[in-house]
Design an enzyme around this catalytic site. Structure first.
Site, PDB file in Angstrom:
ATOM      1  N   TRP A   1       1.079  -1.271   0.107  1.00 25.27           N
ATOM      2  CA  TRP A   1       0.048  -0.094   0.065  1.00 25.27           C
ATOM      3  C   TRP A   1       0.940   1.269   0.036  1.00 25.27           C
ATOM      4  O   TRP A   1       0.574   2.180  -0.740  1.00 25.27           O
ATOM      5  CB  TRP A   1      -0.958   0.115   1.315  1.00 25.27           C
TER       6      TRP A   1
ATOM      7  N   ASP B   1      -2.156   6.665   6.198  1.00 20.65           N
ATOM      8  CA  ASP B   1      -3.356   5.613   5.593  1.00 20.65           C
ATOM      9  C   ASP B   1      -3.690   4.560   6.473  1.00 20.65           C
ATOM     10  O   ASP B   1      -2.901   3.593   6.678  1.00 20.65           O
ATOM     11  CB  ASP B   1      -2.806   5.081   4.221  1.00 20.65           C
TER      12      ASP B   1
ATOM     13  N   LYS C   1     -12.581  -2.137   5.864  1.00 26.79           N
ATOM     14  CA  LYS C   1     -11.946  -2.953   6.848  1.00 26.79           C
ATOM     15  C   LYS C   1     -12.535  -2.946   8.210  1.00 26.79           C
ATOM     16  O   LYS C   1     -13.025  -4.030   8.799  1.00 26.79           O
ATOM     17  CB  LYS C   1     -10.496  -2.751   6.726  1.00 26.79           C
TER      18      LYS C   1
END
Ligand SMILES: *Cc1c(COP(=O)(O)O)cnc(C)c1O
Length: 360
Positions: A102, A172, A196
Site C-alpha cells: 500500500w 493511511d 475494513k
C-alpha cells in the site's frame, strides 16, 4: 443462524448486532416509511444520522475541533492523489515511508504530482519489518510525511507514531483505524477506506487538520479538493448515505463495547493468541518481525505449501472463510478486525491445531 467467521481483509465482517439493527430499520426508518437508502441527504432525518455519526466518531477517537471529519467516496486509493493535491501547497516534495504494497501504491500516485523522497524503506527485508524512528531520513522541507501504519497485505504494523517535527504526518489508516486509541493531534491527515474496520465499502473517512485545508494545486478537480468537502459538510454532492449510516451504527456499537481502549484490549488478546499458536508450532510460520506484527492482519504459511488448498477447503467447511493469503505473499491471511469475535480466533486456532495433528 448461517453466519460464518469471515477472515476477509476487506470488505470484512461487520458486527452482527449492527446488521440486525440495520435490518430492523431497513423498510421503515423510525416511522418515516422509507429506508435510509431512499432518503434525501439534505432532509432532517439523514442530517441527524450524519451529525450523530460524526459526533460519535469524534468522541471515540478524541478528535478536536481543529480537525475536519470528511465522509467521502473514492476509497483510500483516491486519497493517494488527494493528499498531494491538497497538501503540497507551494512545495514540490514529500517524504514517504515505504513498508509494503500500500505504501508503494501511495508513492506511485504521489510521483504524478511531486518529487517523492523515500525516507525509509523495508523492501530489502521483503517488507517484514518497519523502520525505527532513528532510521527515518526526514526532509524538513517536505510538504508532509506519508506512512502506512498497518500494511494490510504484509501484516506489518508500526508500534509507534513517527515523530516528524513541524512537517505534517499523513497516515493511511485503512486497516487499523478504530482498533485502538491514538493521539489524533500527532497527525495532519488520517484517511481510511471504510470496508475494513469502519463499515461498508463506498465510504472513505478523512480526518484533516483544518489549517492544512488550503487552496489545492491548480487544476485539481472540485471533487478532489478537501476545501470543497469541508465547506459543504461532506454534502457538496450526494454522499454515500447508507454507508455513512452503517458506519454510524458501528460507532455506536464501538461505544457500547467500551470504546477504543476496550477494543484495544480485545484486539491485542486476539492477535497475541493467534501469533502464539503460530510461533508455538513448526508447522505454521509468520515471517514478520515480532516488534512490528499487525493486530489486524495475520499472514501465515504452512510448512508444506502443497497443503494450502486442503487447509483452505477444510477451513471453509468448518465455517472459517476467506483465509487465502494475498497473491503477492501466498499462504494464508487471517484478518481479525474489530468485528471478528474472539470466538472466531479461538475457532481458527482450534482448527489449525487439529489440522496440524492430521497433516503435520
Ligand atoms: C484496502 C487498503 C487500501 C485501498 O483501499 P480502497 O478503499 O480500496 O481504495 C489502501 N490502503 C490500505 C492500507 C488498505 O488496507
Amino acid at each position: 443462524m448461517g453466519r460464518v467467521f469471515n477472515f476477509s481483509a476487506g470488505p470484512a465482517m461487520l458486527p452482527t448486532e449492527v446488521l440486525e439493527h440495520a435490518r430492523a430499520e431497513m423498510l421503515d426508518y423510525r416511522g418515516t416509511g422509507m429506508s435510509v437508502m431512499e432518503m434525501s441527504h439534505r432532509g432532517r432525518d439523514f442530517m441527524e444520522i450524519a451529525e450523530r455519526a460524526e459526533a460519535d466518531l469524534r468522541d471515540l477517537m478524541g478528535i478536536g475541533d481543529d480537525y475536519a471529519v470528511l465522509f467521502l467516496q473514492g476509497g483510500a486509493t483516491s486519497q493517494f492523489a488527494m493528499v498531494p493535491l491538497n497538501l503540497l501547497g507551494s512545495r514540490d516534495t514529500a517524504d514517504y515511508i515505504n513498508t509494503g504494497q500500500w505504501s508503494k501504491k501511495a508513492i506511485a500516485e504521489a510521483r504524478r504530482f511531486c518529487a517523492v523522497r523515500v525516507a525509509a524503506s523495508t523492501e530489502d527485508s521483503g517488507f517484514t519489518t518497519c523502520p525505527a524512528q532513528e532510521e527515518l531520513e526526514l526532509n524538513p522541507g517536505a510538504a508532509y510525511v506519508h506512512y502506512t501504519p498497518n500494511e494490510t497485505i504484509g501484516g506489518v504494523e508500526f508500534p509507534y507514531v513517527p515523530e516528524t517535527g513541524a512537517v505534517p504526518l499523513v497516515a493511511d489508516m485503512s486497516s487499523t483505524i478504530l482498533s485502538r486509541p491514538i493521539d489524533v493531534s500527532r497527525f495532519g491527515v488520517i484517511y481510511a477506506g471504510a470496508q475494513k474496520n469502519v463499515g461498508p465499502a463506498g465510504l472513505t473517512l478523512v480526518i484533516v487538520r483544518r489549517d492544512l485545508i488550503g487552496e489545492p494545486r491548480q487544476g485539481t478537480p472540485t471533487m478532489f479538493s478537501y476545501r470543497t468537502h469541508a465547506e459543504a459538510g461532506s454534502m457538496f454532492n450526494t454522499p454515500p448515505t447508507y454507508a455513512w449510516y452503517l458506519a454510524g451504527l458501528v460507532f455506536q456499537w464501538l461505544k457500547a463495547q467500551g470504546g477504543l481502549a476496550a477494543m484495544a484490549q480485545i484486539n491485542r488478546r486476539k492477535a497475541e493468541k493467534l501469533y502464539a499458536a503460530i510461533d508455538g508450532s513448526d508447522f505454521y510460520h509468520n515471517p514478520v518481525d515480532p516488534a512490528c506484527r499487525s493486530w489486524m492482519n495475520v499472514p501465515f504459511t504452512l510448512a508444506d505449501p502443497a497443503l494450502d488448498k486442503t487447509f483452505l477447503a477444510e477451513a471453509e467447511a468448518a465455517g472459517l472463510k476467506t483465509l487465502k493469503g494475498h497473491r503477492s505473499v501466498g499462504g494464508m491471511r487471517a484478518s481479525i478486525y474489530n468485528a471478528m469475535p474472539e470466538a472466531g480466533v479461538d475457532a481458527l486456532i482450534a482448527f489449525m491445531e487439529e489440522f496440524e495433528r492430521r497433516y503435520g
